[in-house]
Design a protein around this motif. Structure first.
Motif, PDB file in Angstrom:
ATOM      1  N   CYS A   1       0.820  -1.215   0.000  1.00  0.00           N
ATOM      2  CA  CYS A   1       0.000   0.000   0.000  1.00  0.00           C
ATOM      3  C   CYS A   1       0.853   1.263   0.000  1.00  0.00           C
ATOM      4  CB  CYS A   1      -0.917   0.010   1.214  1.00  0.00           C
ATOM      5  SG  CYS A   1      -2.012  -1.401   1.286  1.00  0.00           S
TER       6      CYS A   1
ATOM      7  N   MET B   1      -6.661   5.077  -6.063  1.00  0.00           N
ATOM      8  CA  MET B   1      -6.607   5.656  -4.729  1.00  0.00           C
ATOM      9  C   MET B   1      -5.612   6.814  -4.704  1.00  0.00           C
ATOM     10  SD  MET B   1      -8.818   3.947  -3.019  1.00  0.00           S
ATOM     11  CE  MET B   1      -8.463   4.430  -1.347  1.00  0.00           C
TER      12      MET B   1
ATOM     13  N   SER C   1      -2.622   8.987  -3.369  1.00  0.00           N
ATOM     14  CA  SER C   1      -1.337   8.595  -2.796  1.00  0.00           C
ATOM     15  C   SER C   1      -0.550   9.844  -2.420  1.00  0.00           C
ATOM     16  CB  SER C   1      -0.557   7.776  -3.831  1.00  0.00           C
ATOM     17  OG  SER C   1       0.709   7.439  -3.359  1.00  0.00           O
TER      18      SER C   1
ATOM     19  N   CYS D   1      -0.696   4.969  -0.118  1.00  0.00           N
ATOM     20  CA  CYS D   1      -2.146   5.116  -0.228  1.00  0.00           C
ATOM     21  C   CYS D   1      -2.663   5.856   1.004  1.00  0.00           C
ATOM     22  CB  CYS D   1      -2.799   3.742  -0.325  1.00  0.00           C
ATOM     23  SG  CYS D   1      -4.605   3.807  -0.397  1.00  0.00           S
TER      24      CYS D   1
ATOM     25  N   CYS E   1      -5.966  -0.957   6.593  1.00  0.00           N
ATOM     26  CA  CYS E   1      -6.682  -0.180   5.585  1.00  0.00           C
ATOM     27  C   CYS E   1      -7.934   0.409   6.232  1.00  0.00           C
ATOM     28  CB  CYS E   1      -7.068  -1.077   4.414  1.00  0.00           C
ATOM     29  SG  CYS E   1      -8.023  -0.215   3.134  1.00  0.00           S
TER      30      CYS E   1
ATOM     31  N   ARG F   1     -12.182  -1.580  -0.292  1.00  0.00           N
ATOM     32  CA  ARG F   1     -10.932  -1.473  -1.042  1.00  0.00           C
ATOM     33  C   ARG F   1     -11.086  -1.946  -2.490  1.00  0.00           C
ATOM     34  NH1 ARG F   1     -10.970  -6.114   1.599  1.00  0.00           N
ATOM     35  NH2 ARG F   1      -9.722  -7.904   0.932  1.00  0.00           N
TER      36      ARG F   1
ATOM     37  N   CYS G   1      -6.402  -4.324  -4.752  1.00  0.00           N
ATOM     38  CA  CYS G   1      -5.984  -4.537  -3.364  1.00  0.00           C
ATOM     39  C   CYS G   1      -6.435  -5.915  -2.877  1.00  0.00           C
ATOM     40  CB  CYS G   1      -6.573  -3.462  -2.460  1.00  0.00           C
ATOM     41  SG  CYS G   1      -6.108  -1.786  -2.900  1.00  0.00           S
TER      42      CYS G   1
END
Length: 95
Positions: free
Chosen positions: A11, A43, A45, A50, A63, A69, A73
């Motif tokens: 991530c 997503m 970043s 993330c 998460c 998600r 992912c």
């Protein structure tokens, strides 16, 4: 504890990942807008991490939108190629 909750490297590997791909528009609409990239490609970043990831890489992470998600992912699994590539970036041993 899942190895993922003690890692988080996948991530925080690259700002171009995760990208949205097979998600339905209805599913994408459930992700809070502040966590989605401005171009809506994936997503958001910051510094390759993330923004939905909470915690410290390599210690304890999670998460914040786990149930929502993206598909990419969900597809990343402990020990697969993507996982171990991300782990190598942080100097973590493969699993």
């Amino acid at each position: 504890m899942s190895p993922c909750q003690a890692c988080g490297a996948c991530c925080a590997y690259d700002s171009s990942w995760p990208r949205f791909s097979l998600e339905a528009e209805e599913d994408l609409a459930l992700i809070p807008a502040h966590l989605v990239a401005l171009d809506k490609s994936g997503m958001r970043s910051v510094d390759n991490r993330c923004t939905a990831l909470a915690g410290e890489i390599g210690k304890h992470v999670g998460c914040t939108i786990y149930g929502l998600r993206p598909d990419v992912c969900r597809a990343c699994q402990p020990g697969d190629e993507e996982c171990n590539t991300a782990r190598a970036k942080y100097g973590f041993a493969p699993i």
